[in-house]
Design a protein around this motif. Structure first.
Motif, PDB file in Angstrom:
ATOM      1  N   ASP A 129       0.833  -1.209   0.000  1.00 16.19           N
ATOM      2  CA  ASP A 129       0.000   0.000   0.000  1.00 16.19           C
ATOM      3  C   ASP A 129       0.868   1.260   0.000  1.00 16.19           C
ATOM      4  OD1 ASP A 129      -2.235  -1.600   0.040  1.00 16.19           O
ATOM      5  OD2 ASP A 129      -2.643  -1.339   2.179  1.00 16.19           O
ATOM      6  N   MET A 130       1.927   1.242   0.819  1.00 17.94           N
ATOM      7  CA  MET A 130       2.822   2.395   0.871  1.00 17.94           C
ATOM      8  C   MET A 130       3.562   2.576  -0.450  1.00 17.94           C
ATOM      9  SD  MET A 130       4.345   2.367   4.768  1.00 17.94           S
ATOM     10  CE  MET A 130       4.493   0.611   5.003  1.00 17.94           C
ATOM     11  N   MET A 131       3.920   1.459  -1.083  1.00 19.55           N
ATOM     12  CA  MET A 131       4.593   1.514  -2.373  1.00 19.55           C
ATOM     13  C   MET A 131       3.693   2.172  -3.418  1.00 19.55           C
ATOM     14  SD  MET A 131       5.863  -1.671  -4.824  1.00 19.55           S
ATOM     15  CE  MET A 131       6.031  -2.729  -3.396  1.00 19.55           C
ATOM     16  N   CYS A 132       2.432   1.772  -3.454  1.00 22.20           N
ATOM     17  CA  CYS A 132       1.505   2.331  -4.442  1.00 22.20           C
ATOM     18  C   CYS A 132       1.270   3.820  -4.202  1.00 22.20           C
ATOM     19  CB  CYS A 132       0.181   1.568  -4.399  1.00 22.20           C
ATOM     20  SG  CYS A 132       0.314  -0.127  -5.008  1.00 22.20           S
ATOM     21  N   LYS A 164       7.432  -3.553 -11.000  1.00 25.91           N
ATOM     22  CA  LYS A 164       7.541  -3.843  -9.569  1.00 25.91           C
ATOM     23  C   LYS A 164       6.160  -3.922  -8.912  1.00 25.91           C
ATOM     24  CE  LYS A 164      12.160  -1.900  -8.718  1.00 25.91           C
ATOM     25  NZ  LYS A 164      12.591  -1.914 -10.122  1.00 25.91           N
ATOM     26  N   ILE A 165       5.262  -3.029  -9.309  1.00 29.11           N
ATOM     27  CA  ILE A 165       3.906  -3.057  -8.763  1.00 29.11           C
ATOM     28  C   ILE A 165       3.210  -4.355  -9.180  1.00 29.11           C
ATOM     29  CG2 ILE A 165       1.637  -1.945  -8.797  1.00 29.11           C
ATOM     30  CD1 ILE A 165       3.737  -0.349  -7.275  1.00 29.11           C
ATOM     31  N   ALA A 166       3.298  -4.687 -10.462  1.00 27.94           N
ATOM     32  CA  ALA A 166       2.627  -5.890 -10.971  1.00 27.94           C
ATOM     33  C   ALA A 166       3.183  -7.159 -10.321  1.00 27.94           C
ATOM     34  CB  ALA A 166       2.783  -5.962 -12.490  1.00 27.94           C
ATOM     35  N   PHE A 194       7.765 -11.773   1.426  1.00 29.54           N
ATOM     36  CA  PHE A 194       7.955 -10.640   2.326  1.00 29.54           C
ATOM     37  C   PHE A 194       9.180  -9.833   1.901  1.00 29.54           C
ATOM     38  CE2 PHE A 194       8.044  -9.419   7.137  1.00 29.54           C
ATOM     39  CZ  PHE A 194       7.643  -8.140   6.802  1.00 29.54           C
ATOM     40  N   HIS A 195      10.288 -10.518   1.659  1.00 30.46           N
ATOM     41  CA  HIS A 195      11.530  -9.835   1.294  1.00 30.46           C
ATOM     42  C   HIS A 195      11.370  -9.066  -0.013  1.00 30.46           C
ATOM     43  CE1 HIS A 195      15.320  -9.618  -0.983  1.00 30.46           C
ATOM     44  NE2 HIS A 195      15.863  -9.313   0.182  1.00 30.46           N
ATOM     45  N   ASP A 196      10.812  -9.711  -1.017  1.00 33.87           N
ATOM     46  CA  ASP A 196      10.766  -9.100  -2.346  1.00 33.87           C
ATOM     47  C   ASP A 196       9.875  -7.862  -2.370  1.00 33.87           C
ATOM     48  OD1 ASP A 196      12.457 -11.095  -3.109  1.00 33.87           O
ATOM     49  OD2 ASP A 196      11.015 -12.166  -4.369  1.00 33.87           O
ATOM     50  N   VAL A 197       8.726  -7.952  -1.735  1.00 33.10           N
ATOM     51  CA  VAL A 197       7.813  -6.798  -1.736  1.00 33.10           C
ATOM     52  C   VAL A 197       8.377  -5.670  -0.876  1.00 33.10           C
ATOM     53  CG1 VAL A 197       5.495  -5.983  -1.185  1.00 33.10           C
ATOM     54  CG2 VAL A 197       5.800  -8.249  -2.198  1.00 33.10           C
ATOM     55  N   ALA A 198       8.884  -6.007   0.304  1.00 32.21           N
ATOM     56  CA  ALA A 198       9.422  -4.970   1.195  1.00 32.21           C
ATOM     57  C   ALA A 198      10.633  -4.280   0.578  1.00 32.21           C
ATOM     58  CB  ALA A 198       9.794  -5.579   2.543  1.00 32.21           C
ATOM     59  N   SER A 199      11.493  -5.036  -0.098  1.00 34.61           N
ATOM     60  CA  SER A 199      12.686  -4.424  -0.694  1.00 34.61           C
ATOM     61  C   SER A 199      12.310  -3.518  -1.871  1.00 34.61           C
ATOM     62  CB  SER A 199      13.673  -5.504  -1.137  1.00 34.61           C
ATOM     63  OG  SER A 199      13.104  -6.360  -2.105  1.00 34.61           O
ATOM     64  N   ARG A 200      11.279  -3.892  -2.629  1.00 34.53           N
ATOM     65  CA  ARG A 200      10.815  -3.004  -3.703  1.00 34.53           C
ATOM     66  C   ARG A 200      10.249  -1.717  -3.113  1.00 34.53           C
ATOM     67  NH1 ARG A 200       7.820  -7.940  -5.806  1.00 34.53           N
ATOM     68  NH2 ARG A 200       9.378  -9.058  -7.057  1.00 34.53           N
ATOM     69  N   ALA A 201       9.470  -1.864  -2.042  1.00 39.09           N
ATOM     70  CA  ALA A 201       8.902  -0.675  -1.398  1.00 39.09           C
ATOM     71  C   ALA A 201      10.002   0.231  -0.872  1.00 39.09           C
ATOM     72  CB  ALA A 201       7.966  -1.092  -0.264  1.00 39.09           C
ATOM     73  N   LEU A 202      11.029  -0.365  -0.278  1.00 37.30           N
ATOM     74  CA  LEU A 202      12.173   0.409   0.210  1.00 37.30           C
ATOM     75  C   LEU A 202      12.809   1.180  -0.937  1.00 37.30           C
ATOM     76  CD1 LEU A 202      14.964  -0.950   2.573  1.00 37.30           C
ATOM     77  CD2 LEU A 202      15.509   0.470   0.593  1.00 37.30           C
ATOM     78  N   PHE A 203      13.075   0.500  -2.028  1.00 34.97           N
ATOM     79  CA  PHE A 203      13.763   1.116  -3.158  1.00 34.97           C
ATOM     80  C   PHE A 203      12.953   2.271  -3.749  1.00 34.97           C
ATOM     81  CE2 PHE A 203      14.902   1.303  -7.689  1.00 34.97           C
ATOM     82  CZ  PHE A 203      16.273   1.499  -7.573  1.00 34.97           C
TER      83      PHE A 203
END
Length: 431
Positions: A272-275, A297-299, A343-352
């Motif tokens: 949600d934060m990433m979007c 990354k979103i998809a 968890f890792h993949d989504v969180a790391s994309r959001a971080l980036f």
């Protein structure tokens, strides 16, 4: 035939209330209180106890337990849908009476505890007047029970425990520990261990130090414990002698499903934060959301979350249907192996996608990435669960003794020609 992706309307009302309650009343606690398990903290109790009372009033307290223990006896599907919401907040499981490891330890006590132990430990645990710890892993061998060294020897009317345990979470706050120790060293590998309930104030229980995971645990909450001639009575054993693995299954299977759904709650927060971020920021003349690599990354994140969620819910459904964790062993292993990766993949994309801000303590992503690695180690490393999954899957297959594979096209073509030979010849003759 039954095939449905909808939640029954009455329970959906409960989920809607839980969602609103967690967002408005529980999530803010994460930013003003310390450790969720510190039942001795008056500030914590002043804020948490009224919320727990509200949950009890709504009959949503400790729903994993049967009515005889004050719960609702919910199946794994309902518990999974609840935990998906509770996973958004550190305090939500405590507020709803389903926090680990207390939830699993309560089930062990309910099944194997004596009446006196249930009165002394189980009821206060269910009421969150006290908390507990599960003391199993060891510094020299992690979670591999075949190399455990902590022993319990029967001397007169007491069991005497000696050894060291590693990463006994929340032990510094616990009133008692459930300890796994070797009682029969010459028995078969999975019949050597027994479970014991050990009050923390027992002489010889020493916390050498507390370790923290990530950045949020400044003082640490995972204990390195030494047991030195710790005496407990005979009836401190939980379950049969040598039956630690049978006892452990009381708490592991369902607990992993709950953990997975709570992880989805965290992953969705990151998503949600990433979007929001990519719709709010511009660079190089357009929004981040309009960049194709960002869209990828979103998809990818959305697909991974939805696939994982469906796997977890199907596994929960199987547990409810078969009432036998052994029949769902491969599914649980798959959930456990996939959880840290999603968890890792989504969180790391959001971080980036949050840029430098994402790499600071002002956003939760660094902590989430670290927690993803922890998940790949807790309850057994990911590699072990993949091995379990592969072995379970391969049991449904048989080897071929032929030189070529059973689906070798020339062989299949020859068999098909033989099967339809009469009809093929008749068709040729009629032309």
């Amino acid at each position: 035939m039954s095939w449905d992706f909808e939640t029954e309307p009455e329970f959906q009302k409960d989920l809607d209330w839980i969602d609103k309650f967690v967002r408005e009343e529980v999530e803010p606690l994460d930013y003003v209180l310390g450790h969720p398990y510190d039942v001795r903290d008056p500030k914590r109790n002043k804020l948490v106890r009224p919320l727990q009372a509200e949950v009890r009033k709504r009959k949503l307290w400790a729903c994993h337990l049967g009515p005889e223990l004050g719960g609702q006896g919910y199946g794994q599907i309902k518990l999974a849908l609840m935990n998906e919401i509770l996973g958004r907040s550190r305090f939500a499981p405590i507020v709803f009476g389903c926090q680990a490891p207390d939830s699993g330890n309560a089930e062990i006590l309910a099944h194997y505890g004596t009446p006196d132990q249930k009165k002394r430990f189980l009821q206060p645990l269910l009421d969150n007047e006290i908390v507990s710890a599960f003391s199993m892993t060891e510094p020299q061998g992690g979670a591999d029970p075949k190399v455990f060294k902590t022993k319990a020897e029967l001397r007169g009317d007491d069991w005497v425990i000696n050894g060291e345990k590693w990463f006994s979470s929340n032990a510094h706050l616990a009133s008692f520990l459930i300890v796994m120790a070797v009682t029969d060293p010459t028995a078969k590998e999975y019949e050597r261990m027994s479970m014991f309930i050990v009050p923390k104030e027992t002489a010889g229980v020493e916390i050498l130090r507390n370790l923290g995971v990530g950045t949020h645990e400044s003082e640490g909450s995972h204990a390195y414990i030494r047991y030195s001639d710790v005496h407990v009575p005979k009836d401190a054993m939980l379950g049969p002698r040598g039956g630690a693995f049978v006892v452990a299954q009381t708490r592991l299977g369902g607990g992993r499903i709950h953990h997975a759904m709570r992880t989805i709650g965290q992953v969705r927060k990151a998503f949600d934060m990433m979007c929001e971020r990519v719709l709010s920021r511009e660079t190089q003349g357009s929004r981040l959301a309009d960049k194709q690599m960002v869209q990828e990354k979103i998809a990818d994140s959305w697909m991974e979350i939805e696939q994982f969620r469906l796997l977890v819910l199907r596994t929960a459904w199987k547990i409810d249907r078969y009432k036998d964790y052994l029949k769902v062993r491969r599914d649980i292993a798959a959930v456990k192996a996939l959880m840290p990766k999603v968890f890792h993949d989504v969180a790391s994309r959001a971080l980036f996608l949050h840029g430098s801000l994402g790499a600071t303590g002002e956003m939760p992503f660094v902590e989430q990435v670290i927690q993803s690695f922890h998940m790949g180690l807790a309850d057994g490393p990911t590699e072990v669960h993949k091995i379990t999954l592969a072995r379970q899957v391969l049991r449904d297959y048989k080897p071929t003794n032929d030189l070529f594979p059973s689906q070798h096209i020339p062989k299949l073509r020859a068999a098909a020609l033989k099967k339809y030979a009469d009809r093929i010849e008749l068709e040729v003759a009629n032309q």
